[in-house]
Write an enzyme that holds these catalytic residues in place. Structure first.
Site, PDB file in Angstrom:
ATOM      1  N   ASN A 205       0.436  -1.238   0.237  1.00  0.00           N
ATOM      2  CA  ASN A 205      -0.234  -0.482  -0.062  1.00  0.00           C
ATOM      3  C   ASN A 205       0.749   1.085  -0.310  1.00  0.00           C
ATOM      4  O   ASN A 205       0.827   2.317   0.081  1.00  0.00           O
ATOM      5  CB  ASN A 205      -1.163   0.426   1.224  1.00  0.00           C
ATOM      6  CG  ASN A 205       0.171   0.038   2.496  1.00  0.00           C
ATOM      7  OD1 ASN A 205       0.376   0.345   2.985  1.00  0.00           O
ATOM      8  ND2 ASN A 205      -0.923  -0.057   3.200  1.00  0.00           N
ATOM      9  N   LYS A 264      -3.410   1.858   0.556  1.00  0.00           N
ATOM     10  CA  LYS A 264      -3.506   2.108   1.297  1.00  0.00           C
ATOM     11  C   LYS A 264      -4.922   3.164   2.182  1.00  0.00           C
ATOM     12  O   LYS A 264      -5.254   4.389   1.639  1.00  0.00           O
ATOM     13  CB  LYS A 264      -2.345   3.231   2.644  1.00  0.00           C
ATOM     14  CG  LYS A 264      -2.538   3.288   4.222  1.00  0.00           C
ATOM     15  CD  LYS A 264      -1.000   2.985   4.689  1.00  0.00           C
ATOM     16  CE  LYS A 264      -0.613   3.170   6.328  1.00  0.00           C
ATOM     17  NZ  LYS A 264      -0.038   2.790   6.803  1.00  0.00           N
ATOM     18  N   GLU A 387      18.751 -17.160  13.930  1.00  0.00           N
ATOM     19  CA  GLU A 387      17.984 -18.004  14.999  1.00  0.00           C
ATOM     20  C   GLU A 387      16.761 -16.820  15.512  1.00  0.00           C
ATOM     21  O   GLU A 387      15.696 -17.922  16.118  1.00  0.00           O
ATOM     22  CB  GLU A 387      18.985 -17.228  15.857  1.00  0.00           C
ATOM     23  CG  GLU A 387      20.098 -17.909  15.753  1.00  0.00           C
ATOM     24  CD  GLU A 387      21.375 -17.440  15.260  1.00  0.00           C
ATOM     25  OE1 GLU A 387      21.376 -16.249  14.453  1.00  0.00           O
ATOM     26  OE2 GLU A 387      21.995 -18.118  14.688  1.00  0.00           O
TER      27      GLU A 387
HETATM   28  C1  TPP Z   1       8.783  -4.215  14.498  1.00  0.00           C
HETATM   29  C2  TPP Z   1       7.696  -3.262  14.784  1.00  0.00           C
HETATM   30  N1  TPP Z   1       8.366  -2.140  14.556  1.00  0.00           N
HETATM   31  C3  TPP Z   1       7.678  -1.023  14.280  1.00  0.00           C
HETATM   32  C4  TPP Z   1       6.607  -0.901  14.533  1.00  0.00           C
HETATM   33  C5  TPP Z   1       5.479   0.472  14.449  1.00  0.00           C
HETATM   34  N2  TPP Z   1       4.739   0.693  13.865  1.00  0.00           N
HETATM   35  C6  TPP Z   1       3.215  -0.291  13.332  1.00  0.00           C
HETATM   36  S1  TPP Z   1       2.632   0.247  12.258  1.00  0.00           S
HETATM   37  C7  TPP Z   1       4.118   0.931  11.292  1.00  0.00           C
HETATM   38  C8  TPP Z   1       3.276   0.627  10.619  1.00  0.00           C
HETATM   39  C9  TPP Z   1       3.659  -0.824   9.312  1.00  0.00           C
HETATM   40  O1  TPP Z   1       3.850  -0.792   7.544  1.00  0.00           O
HETATM   41  P1  TPP Z   1       3.370  -1.574   6.685  1.00  0.00           P
HETATM   42  O2  TPP Z   1       3.751  -2.835   7.773  1.00  0.00           O
HETATM   43  O3  TPP Z   1       3.308  -0.959   5.491  1.00  0.00           O
HETATM   44  O4  TPP Z   1       1.742  -1.530   7.171  1.00  0.00           O
HETATM   45  P2  TPP Z   1       0.577  -0.831   6.876  1.00  0.00           P
HETATM   46  O5  TPP Z   1      -0.085   0.437   8.397  1.00  0.00           O
HETATM   47  O6  TPP Z   1       1.510   0.167   5.702  1.00  0.00           O
HETATM   48  O7  TPP Z   1      -0.325  -2.252   6.321  1.00  0.00           O
HETATM   49  C10 TPP Z   1       5.138   0.648  12.432  1.00  0.00           C
HETATM   50  C11 TPP Z   1       6.078   1.673  12.049  1.00  0.00           C
HETATM   51  C12 TPP Z   1       6.090  -2.463  14.973  1.00  0.00           C
HETATM   52  N3  TPP Z   1       4.883  -2.147  15.169  1.00  0.00           N
HETATM   53  N4  TPP Z   1       7.052  -3.714  14.857  1.00  0.00           N
END
Ligand code: TPP
Ligand code: NAG
Ligand code: NAG
Length: 650
Positions: A205, A264, A387
């Site tokens: 997205n 998105k 791991e």
């Molecule tokens: C390991 C980790 N790092 C950071 C976050 C904080 N975080 C939550 S959602 C997000 C963005 C996710 O982007 P994407 O994978 O593209 O999902 P989308 O919301 O765009 O569908 C972040 C950085 C998290 N939940 N887990």
């Protein structure tokens, strides 16, 4: 019955012989409309729930509405009234922050009440901000990004090679989380093991949380990367239910990556493909107008879709009472490293329990899990040097109580999987981990190979049991107990060979320490484990035979968590509250701190701690034990010091 193959059928009038295979799975227009209607309702319910909660990620839900609709109402085979049935297809929402759309799906199946969705994120609702296994339809907790696919690999491996069943595993990932290295560890694992029962759907997205993703909408780059990792990769329009139905029905010989180009916030005009909307619920009035618009897209359709039931070919498994049929067979005075005793014990446990499986990360001839592999090659999973993925695969293998899983590597390398271990606790996972090569006593290889933080790390996990066996007998007992103990179990093993100190019929329990050396006139209680227990026993001999003729009491805690406070306190009272702890671990969070917390309320107790205080170096084990002050001489010295300071205090 919930089974209705009619939802999958084609319109016979359109059938032509040439395209019969192609058209077989092609959904009719009614089905297409019904799937679109479901997608609209998933958007509506995701928006309603997050607006009611005042937090959450509606735009992350909206990009996957069609994907979720097709997966749950066209592709997956499962019993909606029995989400954890062992024969069901599995679904893992790796992008766990899109939880509201998962909850909306289960409301759509009828498993959840639609009204319950409005309790999202409330303290008394099971519908937490991210998926957790208190929800029957969740196998592994997600929300720490990059971990779902590894768990999916464990489930798919189990389905294909252990259960030999027909269920399939579907994992939905965000494009932002594709930056996690653990995702690519899982990609490599899946293709190496030809997990053709695994499908990853990548929701491309374009946007992450604070920035666009590095590859934005360059779907062909994702495709090339997936292909390079040995997957069959197909690009689709992630908002086209027809394209999704088609790709999901293709036969497979490889793991399949569906690279779904999406928008998105799709369906929320002001937020579509826009920065600044991640993790923000819609304000109430905006939500109302968007929902109205979405509702107008729901066209009447006289078809109700039901998921197809699974083939009932994964029978229930009982993992209760995984026992050793006989006592350990060590002789007093035999010398064996606890790491080797681990391998012997695991191979033995596997001989009598067909659901015991072992994983390792290319260290099997160091951890001795190789002994299990030699005897049970079909129940050994080589995870190679990855791991984080190994821990996720272990979690995946253990879900729905399919296997008793033991994963081993050097204790220190579990540190890089700490996020996975922490999530294992949230997942209520029952995995067992064995960390070998703890402490400076490994010697020449030097500090990069020494586990010196592992006790601290595992003690901090609420569901963990930490075993620290000191000889072959207690190691075998630790393996058997771990197999029957819920939560995470960690077994800390050592490289040096040490004497057998226990009788083979000795009974061991979690949280029960052993007093291994005692007289009627002991002056100090020494608590040691692994190599330092043997050093403490040597110190006891030395002090008894020396000119001062000092008697000390020596305790083997067996488990560091839970720690047997009672045995330690009762015995230390007999030595006037004088305790010395000695451990092959850094000071912070190890045995010494565990003992300190256990005696915190006792008056007149003193705890003197011996542990590793600096980054160590290479050398011979006995040299390092001496340099870092945890050998027999250091213990004897500490005993004398404690006694002279308490004499001076009088
Ligand atoms: C390991 C980790 N790092 C950071 C976050 C904080 N975080 C939550 S959602 C997000 C963005 C996710 O982007 P994407 O994978 O593209 O999902 P989308 O919301 O765009 O569908 C972040 C950085 C998290 N939940 N887990
Ligand atoms: C492990 O096995 C390999 C291959 O046989 C061997 O080269 C290596 O030395 C072994 N390592 C240990 C620690 O025994
Ligand atoms: C110490 O005492 C406090 C107060 O009574 C109690 O809550 C706590 O559990 C005790 N801790 C231990 C380790 O016994």
């Amino acid at each position: 019955s919930l089974s209705s193959n009619s939802s999958l059928s084609f319109n016979p009038c359109h059938r032509s012989p040439r395209t019969i295979m192609e058209e077989y799975h092609k959904p009719d227009q009614q089905t297409v409309q019904a799937l679109r209607n479901i997608a609209s309702r998933l958007r509506i319910n995701s928006i309603k729930a997050t607006t009611a909660a005042g937090s959450g990620h509606p735009t992350s839900c909206c990009s996957v509405a069609e994907i979720m609709s097709v997966l749950f109402f066209h592709t997956m085979k499962y019993r909606p009234d029995d989400p954890s049935n062992p024969s069901n297809d599995r679904f893992i929402l790796s992008k766990g922050h899109a939880a509201p759309v998962l909850y909306a799906v289960w409301a759509e199946t009828g498993y959840l009440k639609e009204s319950e969705l409005l309790n999202l994120r409330k303290v008394d609702s099971i519908l937490e901000g991210h998926p957790v296994p208190k929800q029957q339809f969740v196998d592994v907790a997600t929300g720490s990004l990059g971990q779902g696919l590894g768990a999916a690999c464990g489930m798919a491996y189990t389905g294909k090679y252990f259960d030999k069943a027909s269920y399939r595993v579907f994992c939905l990932l965000g494009d932002g989380e594709m930056s996690e290295g653990s995702v690519w560890e899982a990609m490599a694992f899946a293709s190496y093991y030809q997990l053709d029962n695994l499908v990853a759907i990548l929701d491309i997205n374009r946007l992450g949380q604070s920035d666009p993703t590095p590859l934005q909408h360059h779907v062909e780059k994702y495709q090339r990367r997936c292909e390079a990792f040995g997957w069959h990769a197909v690009i689709v329009d992630g908002h086209s239910v027809e394209e999704l139905c088609k790709v999901l029905n293709q036969p497979r010989h490889q793991p399949l990556a569906i690279i779904a180009k999406t928008i998105k916030g799709k369906g929320i005009p002001a937020a579509e493909d826009k920065m600044g909307w991640h993790g923000k619920p819609l304000p109430k009035d905006m939500a109302e107008s968007v929902i109205k618009e979405l509702q107008s897209r729901i066209l009447s359709c006289n078809k109700r879709l039901y998921p197809s039931p699974p083939n009932e070919d994964a029978s229930p498994v009982s993992l209760r009472n995984i026992r050793m049929p006989s006592a350990p067979s060590y002789k007093a005075g035999d010398k064996i490293a606890t790491r080797k005793a681990y391998g012997i014990a695991l191979a033995k446990l596997g001989r009598y329990n067909e659901h015991v499986v072992a994983l390792d990360g290319d260290t099997k001839n160091s951890t001795f899990s190789e002994l299990f592999k030699n005897e049970h090659p079909n129940r050994y999973v080589e995870c190679y040097i990855a791991e984080q993925n190994m821990v996720s695969v272990a979690i995946g293998c253990a879900v729905r109580d399919r296997n008793v899983v033991f994963a081993s590597t050097f204790a220190t390398f579990f540190t890089r999987a700490y996020d996975q271990l922490r999530m294992a606790a949230i997942s209520e996972s029952n995995i067992n981990l064995c960390g070998s090569h703890c402490g400076v006593s490994i010697g020449e290889d030097g500090p990069s190979q020494m586990g010196l933080e592992d006790l601290a790390m595992f003690r901090a996990i609420p569901t963990a049991t930490v075993f620290y066996p000191s000889d072959g007998v207690s190691t075998e007992k630790a393996v058997e107990l771990a197999a029957n103990t819920k939560g995470l179990c960690f077994i800390r093993t050592s490289r040096p060979e040490n004497s057998i100190i226990y009788n083979c019929n000795e009974d061991f329990h979690v949280g029960q320490a052993k007093v291994v050396y005692k007289t009627n006139d002991d002056h100090v209680t020494v608590v040691g484990a692994g190599v330092t227990l043997h050093e403490a026993l040597a110190a006891a001999e030395q002090l008894k035979k020396g000119t001062e003729k000092i008697n000390i009491r020596v305790i083997d805690p067996f488990t560091i968590k839970p720690l047997d406070s009672k045995t330690i306190i009762d015995n230390a009272r007999a030595t006037r509250g004088r305790i010395i702890t000695v451990e092959d671990h850094y000071y912070e969070g190890g045995l010494g701190e565990a003992v300190c917390s256990a005696v915190v309320n006792e008056t007149g107790f003193t705890v003197h701690r011996l542990a590793v205080s600096q980054v160590p170096r290479s050398g011979k084990p006995h040299e390092l034990l001496r340099i870092f002050g945890i050998d027999r001489d250091a213990i004897a010295h500490a005993v004398r010091k404690v006694l002279s300071s308490s004499a001076n205090a009088k």
